[in-house]
Every structure is written in C-alpha cells, then in structure tokens.
Design an enzyme around this catalytic site. Structure first.
Site, PDB file in Angstrom:
ATOM      1  N   HIS A  35       4.994  51.268  17.701  1.00 40.93           N
ATOM      2  CA  HIS A  35       5.808  52.449  18.023  1.00 40.93           C
ATOM      3  C   HIS A  35       4.900  53.539  18.579  1.00 40.93           C
ATOM      4  CE1 HIS A  35       4.408  53.384  13.978  1.00 40.93           C
ATOM      5  NE2 HIS A  35       4.883  54.604  14.037  1.00 40.93           N
TER       6      HIS A  35
ATOM      7  N   HIS B 299       4.053  56.700  17.763  1.00 41.29           N
ATOM      8  CA  HIS B 299       3.406  57.817  17.041  1.00 41.29           C
ATOM      9  C   HIS B 299       1.898  57.858  17.301  1.00 41.29           C
ATOM     10  CE1 HIS B 299       6.921  58.315  13.977  1.00 41.29           C
ATOM     11  NE2 HIS B 299       7.082  59.033  15.058  1.00 41.29           N
TER      12      HIS B 299
ATOM     13  N   ASP C 150      -0.669  58.391  15.566  1.00 46.03           N
ATOM     14  CA  ASP C 150      -1.579  57.696  14.645  1.00 46.03           C
ATOM     15  C   ASP C 150      -1.471  56.175  14.774  1.00 46.03           C
ATOM     16  OD1 ASP C 150       0.988  57.844  13.468  1.00 46.03           O
ATOM     17  OD2 ASP C 150       0.157  57.556  11.466  1.00 46.03           O
ATOM     18  N   HIS C 151      -0.787  55.702  15.825  1.00 44.79           N
ATOM     19  CA  HIS C 151      -0.749  54.267  16.127  1.00 44.79           C
ATOM     20  C   HIS C 151      -1.199  53.957  17.553  1.00 44.79           C
ATOM     21  CE1 HIS C 151       1.337  52.944  12.396  1.00 44.79           C
ATOM     22  NE2 HIS C 151       1.528  54.247  12.354  1.00 44.79           N
TER      23      HIS C 151
ATOM     24  N   HIS D 233      12.604  53.979  11.754  1.00 43.49           N
ATOM     25  CA  HIS D 233      11.485  54.942  11.716  1.00 43.49           C
ATOM     26  C   HIS D 233      11.432  55.681  13.057  1.00 43.49           C
ATOM     27  CE1 HIS D 233       7.572  56.615  10.749  1.00 43.49           C
ATOM     28  NE2 HIS D 233       7.036  56.037  11.809  1.00 43.49           N
TER      29      HIS D 233
ATOM     30  N   ASP E 214       5.226  51.085  10.987  1.00 42.84           N
ATOM     31  CA  ASP E 214       5.729  51.980   9.934  1.00 42.84           C
ATOM     32  C   ASP E 214       7.177  51.642   9.583  1.00 42.84           C
ATOM     33  OD1 ASP E 214       3.290  53.185  10.069  1.00 42.84           O
ATOM     34  OD2 ASP E 214       4.005  55.053  10.966  1.00 42.84           O
TER      35      ASP E 214
ATOM     36  N   HIS F 219      -0.180  51.437   7.225  1.00 45.08           N
ATOM     37  CA  HIS F 219      -0.808  52.417   6.333  1.00 45.08           C
ATOM     38  C   HIS F 219      -1.139  51.814   4.970  1.00 45.08           C
ATOM     39  CE1 HIS F 219      -0.158  56.155   8.685  1.00 45.08           C
ATOM     40  NE2 HIS F 219       0.925  55.525   9.149  1.00 45.08           N
TER      41      HIS F 219
END
Ligand code: ZN
Length: 253
Positions: free
Chosen positions: A52, A54, A56-57, A111, A128, A167
C-alpha cells in the site's frame, strides 16, 4: 525461496525474498537496510512489491529504483500514490518474477483502498491489513470492507500459510486479544512465546495463519466468547462484530 525480515524505521519490516539468482523486496520503507540485505544475499534485485502507499512502506522505493532499475508492483488504485509504480495490479492478477518467483495479488481494501496482499510459495505478505494478532486501522475503508478482506479473501488461505506483515505489533495486539478473551489458552501461550522471542531480540513475525485463527480477535468474530465480550449473541453479522472490535481497539491502551 528464502524469506528475510529487514527491520526498518522504528518498528517496520521490509521483506526480502531470495532465490538462487535474484531477490524481490516487499515494502521497502527505507533504502539503507534493504540495500544491506540485498548485498548480503549476493543476488540482484529483480522487483519491488508495495502492499500500500503509506510512506512507512514505500519510502525506499525511489532510491532503490534509481540504483537497480527494477519494476514496482502495486494496486492500480494507487498509481498516483506509490512512487514509480510501473506494474499496476488488480485483484487476482498473477505475475512471474525471475528465478521461479510467482505471486498472486489479492485486493484487500480496508486499511487503505488500494491495499494488496501478495500470496505465493506458502507465504502471504499482508502489509498493514492482517497483522500478527491484530489488523490495521481503517484509514480509508469501512469495517465491512476490512472484515471481507480478512475473513473472506484472506480467510480462504490455508492454515499453514506464513503471514508476514509490516510491523512488530504482536505483543501489544495480544494484550488486546487477552482483554477480549481473558484466560483463552492459545492467547496466553502466544503471549509467553512472543515475550520470550522479544527478550532474545528476535522478531515475532511471521506466524502461521492457523495460529492467527486461534488467537487474533479480528479472525474470531464468530467465536461466542468474542461476541459475549460485547454482550452479543449469534444474531449480529460478522461485520458488525468486527466493527465493534476495531472501534474498541482504536482506543485500547
Ligand atoms: Zn499503512
């Protein structure tokens, strides 16, 4: 296929999938640790898979594409949100990568609306969406969508499937699981197991889907004890129980 978890940022995992003549990275949140893992694997990078959009990915994608010139896979919905996305995917798309690596993209909105789980070789890279012992927050989708993604789409996978998520949240997720189902033996056993792993500095991820079904409240919406936690019986739908779980978890400390 060898699967290596790469700790990134504070509590993220990127995943390096290695075969004899190449490797693929899932969710490179930053380039540095991924480059180190690629160098240690001593095989060329062939592709980047994004679950996805985001930051942090996907934060490491730009630098990795610059350095390796590889294609980037992600859901077609995220064509404008995942950097350098060059292989837009839809639900059920299968693709072959170098060295016998083959995956299927499962669209799992909830998400985010463009969330994808990559399934292949007995593994599911869930980002996530499905966490070990939990699930991601509903930033874009509805509880009904996430319930369908987790218990419909991913629910069709076999118990033996390894779940590799984005995570290191298992310990805190299990505290919520134990709040919903106090004294449930599988949850208590997993809490002890995860505590021992973390004490040794080891990741608690991946885990088998069968263990998730026994301990993850979001996969247990039809279990009487989970329904009883909310004072609910057999009447409400799974999506309604899921919504109650997600809402309580959002404010659970
Ligand atoms: Zn996310």
């Amino acid at each position: 296929m060898e699967v290596i978890s790469i700790p990134c940022l504070r509590d993220n995992y990127a995943w390096l999938l290695v075969v004899h003549d190449g490797c693929v990275v899932v969710d490179p949140s930053e380039a540095g640790p991924v480059e180190a893992a690629i160098a240690a694997a001593r095989v060329p990078l062939r592709a980047i898979l994004a679950t996805h959009h985001h930051p942090d990915h996907v934060g490491g994608i730009e630098a990795l594409v610059e350095a390796h010139g590889v294609p980037v896979y992600g859901h077609v919905h995220d064509e404008d949100r995942i950097p350098r996305l060059s292989r837009p995917l839809s639900h059920g798309d299968r693709f072959d990568l170098h060295g016998g690596l083959a995956f299927e993209a499962l669209h799992v909105p909830g998400h985010t609306l463009g969330a994808v789980t990559y399934v292949g070789h007995g593994w599911a890279f869930t980002g996530d969406t499905l966490f070990t012992a939990g699930c991601g927050r509903l930033f874009e989708g509805t509880a009904a969508q996430m319930h369908a993604s987790l218990n419909g789409v991913l629910g069709a996978l076999p118990d033996e499937t390894w779940i590799a998520c984005g995570h290191e949240y298992t310990a805190s997720n299990l505290r919520f699981a134990a709040h919903v189902e106090p004294d449930q033996p599988a949850i208590l056993a997993r809490i002890a197991h995860v505590a021992a792993l973390r004490q040794e500095g080891k990741p608690s991820v991946p885990a088998r889907l069968g263990e998730e079904r026994a301990t993850n409240p979001f996969l247990r919406v039809d279990v009487p004890a989970v329904r009883a936690h909310f004072g609910l019986g057999a009447g409400p739908t799974g999506a309604e129980v899921f919504a109650a779980l997600r809402a309580e978890k959002d404010s659970f400390q």
